[in-house]
Write an enzyme that holds these catalytic residues in place. Structure first.
Site, PDB file in Angstrom:
ATOM      1  N   ASP A  69     -18.323 -74.458  31.179  1.00  0.00           N
ATOM      2  CA  ASP A  69     -17.431 -73.977  32.243  1.00  0.00           C
ATOM      3  C   ASP A  69     -18.022 -72.881  33.110  1.00  0.00           C
ATOM      4  O   ASP A  69     -17.844 -72.872  34.325  1.00  0.00           O
ATOM      5  CB  ASP A  69     -16.054 -73.569  31.681  1.00  0.00           C
ATOM      6  CG  ASP A  69     -16.092 -72.405  30.699  1.00  0.00           C
ATOM      7  OD1 ASP A  69     -17.190 -72.009  30.277  1.00  0.00           O
ATOM      8  OD2 ASP A  69     -15.003 -71.899  30.350  1.00  0.00           O
TER       9      ASP A  69
ATOM     10  N   THR B 257     -12.635 -69.944  33.949  1.00  0.00           N
ATOM     11  CA  THR B 257     -12.449 -71.223  33.256  1.00  0.00           C
ATOM     12  C   THR B 257     -11.565 -72.183  34.057  1.00  0.00           C
ATOM     13  O   THR B 257     -11.866 -73.372  34.181  1.00  0.00           O
ATOM     14  CB  THR B 257     -11.757 -70.997  31.897  1.00  0.00           C
ATOM     15  OG1 THR B 257     -12.530 -70.086  31.162  1.00  0.00           O
ATOM     16  CG2 THR B 257     -11.603 -72.275  31.118  1.00  0.00           C
TER      17      THR B 257
HETATM   18  C1  GP9 Z   1      -8.356 -69.421  27.368  1.00  0.00           C
HETATM   19  C2  GP9 Z   1      -9.593 -69.642  28.077  1.00  0.00           C
HETATM   20  C3  GP9 Z   1     -10.279 -68.413  28.529  1.00  0.00           C
HETATM   21  O1  GP9 Z   1      -7.354 -70.327  27.579  1.00  0.00           O
HETATM   22  O2  GP9 Z   1      -9.744 -70.775  28.746  1.00  0.00           O
HETATM   23  O3  GP9 Z   1     -10.572 -68.325  29.860  1.00  0.00           O
HETATM   24  P1  GP9 Z   1     -11.817 -67.466  30.365  1.00  0.00           P
HETATM   25  O4  GP9 Z   1     -11.592 -66.063  29.922  1.00  0.00           O
HETATM   26  O5  GP9 Z   1     -13.049 -68.033  29.730  1.00  0.00           O
HETATM   27  O6  GP9 Z   1     -11.812 -67.637  31.844  1.00  0.00           O
HETATM   28 MN    MN Z   2     -14.116 -69.978  29.786  1.00  0.00          MN
END
Ligand code: GP9
Ligand code: MN
Length: 638
Positions: free
Chosen positions: A487, A315
């Protein structure tokens, strides 16, 4: 004496011998032992402070003791008196660290990292409200330090044997190896369970919960120092110039289409958790999976060949690319590794134009090191979990419904023009919160990961739709550019079969896998202007250059391209895979696919050249980040 009395007498003797021995050993090692016991207790106490609901003293004890043993070992390098002072001083230092970490946790729900120390604004925010954060029970961290003073006085009168350095050194080696060995075991176990955690440091708090505070700081310092060392070598001037002229060449291709079209408008960017293209315009049992997104796609400029390009930072990599147009870190997460760099991020560039900038994400501030990185990227404000009322929970934390509602109120308060960067949360793997997501009939996909995902993304789509409708109704959409994208992947590779089945793909190849790694991206203009579909092969790296053209921002250090002004289809992935819209190169199998036919084709000289250029571009990106070259270039121009 009869036999019974002799036996009794003997056993009394053995008992008193043992007792004497214990006393002797205690007198000899009292400082090391008290240190080990007290510091273990304190670290465990801290563990309970940061994790009241999941605290497991038994599981944590091993790693905590193992992390203290090397310190105990170092103590034995000193003579008796020095050792006592060493343990006392280190105890004070550890207590202060635990105390500071406790306060920091109460404020940020995170652990202090080297990056946070460097980025001292974080510590400032804690220190400004430090009094409000202190609780009377925190005295427990320091009580022993006072109580130890009389004990030290008493123990001073008890004689201890002074050992030669050779013997002390052997004790040091023994205890040190024991500590390192056990620690290695625990860290190895964790790296097997969660392979990326230690490298990416995505969840510092969790790491601290399972390995203890001392281990966390040891790993964090190790990462910090090794990064510093590996980047301390001087980059040859020629290389600095080579990268600069590459960047210049990229930045020079100024676009004419839509140039400055959005100047002065607000910018609302929404990064949607695990939103992928394969759900767009699809129905299950006659019901659209993402009716709201589909509606907004029709009102916007939609990019239907848009890929996520994230790597180890998941993300956070998506956020990093969209706001910087630089590739993710070669290993680990850029949000952690480069949080001390100088960046020419989107919020900074907009700030230069008088924008107010804010990031919104309803989750723990320290997750993915956001609280550090958003500051580095130049956001004026970060509305993390603390800024929201946690009145509704779905999945990992605050529900998207409440997140959007509360964010809307905050956005309305922003002085225009503004840039708000929003990151959603509810549709997060493993998508198991069926109750929170509400009813959506996923039919034959019930009880599968894909089915759970469809329900999750349907929920998020609904919240997104309500938010967008509100923005439209409020009139804000008339003055704003809204950009939405997903994302990263929703379905991990282990579950690829479910995805292939959903898509009706038979005999899927690596090319098919990649083709399903598209995420939706749309740009909505006021009054639904420019609604269209753009088929250019593009990705998250291209968002910033595209926005730079629309908002008339300088394009100085971007490796992506302005999609609205390029005729070139181009997506480069961190692992070296790439596509130009006609062929797809898959790095892990070293194979080229012809997209139109789906066939594997052999490498030509031309393809080889492209492959080399791709690798070079990734190397340039690494150099920019590893050697903080943006800082060098900016200093040069001053
Ligand atoms: C939590 C979120 C999760 O803040 O952004 O990240 P991810 O596990 O999807 O990389
Ligand atoms: Mn994510």
């Amino acid at each position: 004496m009869d036999n019974r009395t002799i036996v009794e007498h003997n056993s009394q003797n053995t008992l008193s011998n043992i007792w004497l021995n214990i006393q002797k050993q205690w007198a000899q090692h009292w400082d090391a032992l008290t240190f080990l016991i007290i510091v273990t207790a304190k670290v465990l106490y801290y563990g309970k402070e940061i994790s009241p609901e999941y605290f497991n003293p038994i599981a944590l004890q091993g790693p905590v003791v193992a992390s203290i043993l090397p310190i105990v070992a170092i103590g034995y390098l000193f003579k008796n008196n020095g050792r006592k002072n060493f343990f006392y001083t280190v105890n004070i230092i550890i207590s202060l660290i635990l105390f500071a970490d406790t306060l920091y946790y109460r404020y940020f729900k995170d652990v202090i990292s080297m990056g946070a120390i460097k980025d001292s604004f974080l510590l400032k925010s804690v220190s400004s409200s430090v009094l409000a954060l202190i609780k009377s029970k925190d005295i427990l961290y320091f009580l022993d330090i006072i109580l130890l003073i009389p004990l030290m006085k008493i123990m001073k009168n008890i004689e201890r044997k002074e050992f030669k350095f050779r013997l002390r050194f052997m004790v040091f080696i023994f205890i040190f190896s024991l500590g390192v060995g056990f620690n290695g075991k625990y860290i190895y176990k964790l790296s097997k369970e969660q392979p990326l955690l230690i490298k990416t440091m995505s969840n510092k708090l969790y790491l601290t919960k399972v390995l203890g505070n001392i281990n966390f700081h040891a790993i964090d310092s190790y990462n910090y120092i090794t990064n510093k060392i590996s980047r301390s070598k001087k980059v040859p001037e020629a290389r600095i110039e080579e990268v600069q002229s590459f960047l210049k060449e990229k930045g020079e291709t100024k676009g004419i289409n839509f140039a400055g079209e959005a100047e002065g408008k607000n910018l609302i960017v929404i990064q949607v958790e695990a939103l992928q293209s394969f759900v767009v315009n699809k129905k299950i049992n006659g019901e659209e999976i993402t009716p709201n997104l589909n509606k907004w796609i029709n009102k916007s400029m939609y990019f239907d060949n848009f890929f996520y390009q994230v790597a180890g930072g998941n993300t956070s990599d998506a956020e990093f690319m969209v706001n910087n147009s630089l590739y993710p870190a070669a290993s680990g997460a850029a949000y952690y590794q480069y949080s001390g760099n100088t960046l020419n991020s989107l919020p900074k560039a907009l700030k230069e134009k008088g924008y107010n900038t804010a990031a919104f994400h309803g989750y723990i501030e320290g997750f993915w090191n956001r609280n550090v990185m958003y500051n580095t990227e130049g956001f004026d404000n970060f509305h993390g979990e603390h800024s929201f009322e946690l009145n509704d929970r779905v999945g990992l934390g605050l529900s998207d419904e409440s997140f959007f509602n509360q964010s809307f109120e905050k956005i309305k308060e922003l002085k225009e023009p503004f840039y708000s960067f929003m990151v959603t949360l509810s549709s997060h793997f493993p998508y198991e919160d069926a109750e929170g997501y509400g009813s959506f009939n996923v039919g034959e996909y019930e009880n599968t990961l894909l089915g759970d995902y469809l329900r999750g993304i349907h929920y998020t789509d609904k919240q997104l739709g309500m938010f967008l409708d509100k923005i439209e109704k409020d009139g804000l959409a008339d003055d704003s550019i809204i950009l939405i994208y997903g994302d990263h992947s929703a379905i991990p590779k282990e579950y690829a079969e479910e995805l292939y089945k959903f898509e009706g793909a038979t005999n899927p190849t690596d090319l098919d896998w990649y083709q399903y790694q598209k995420v939706p991206m749309l740009i909505h203009f006021p009054k639904d202007e420019h609604k269209s579909v753009n088929n250019t092969y593009s990705g998250q790296m291209d968002v910033y250059p595209t926005l730079a053209n629309l908002f008339n921002l300088p394009n100085k250090y971007m490796l992506g391209q302005d999609i609205l002004n390029s005729t070139e289809d181009r997506v480069i992935f961190r692992n070296g895979s790439f596509t130009n819209g006609e062929i797809f190169y898959v790095s892990w199998s070293n194979q080229y696919y012809d997209i139109a036919s789906g066939n594997v084709i052999s490498e030509t000289e031309e393809l080889k050249k492209i492959k080399q250029k791709v690798l070079q571009e990734l190397e340039y990106s690494d150099d920019i980040l590893d050697y903080d070259l943006i800082k060098t270039y900016e200093n040069k121009t001053q």
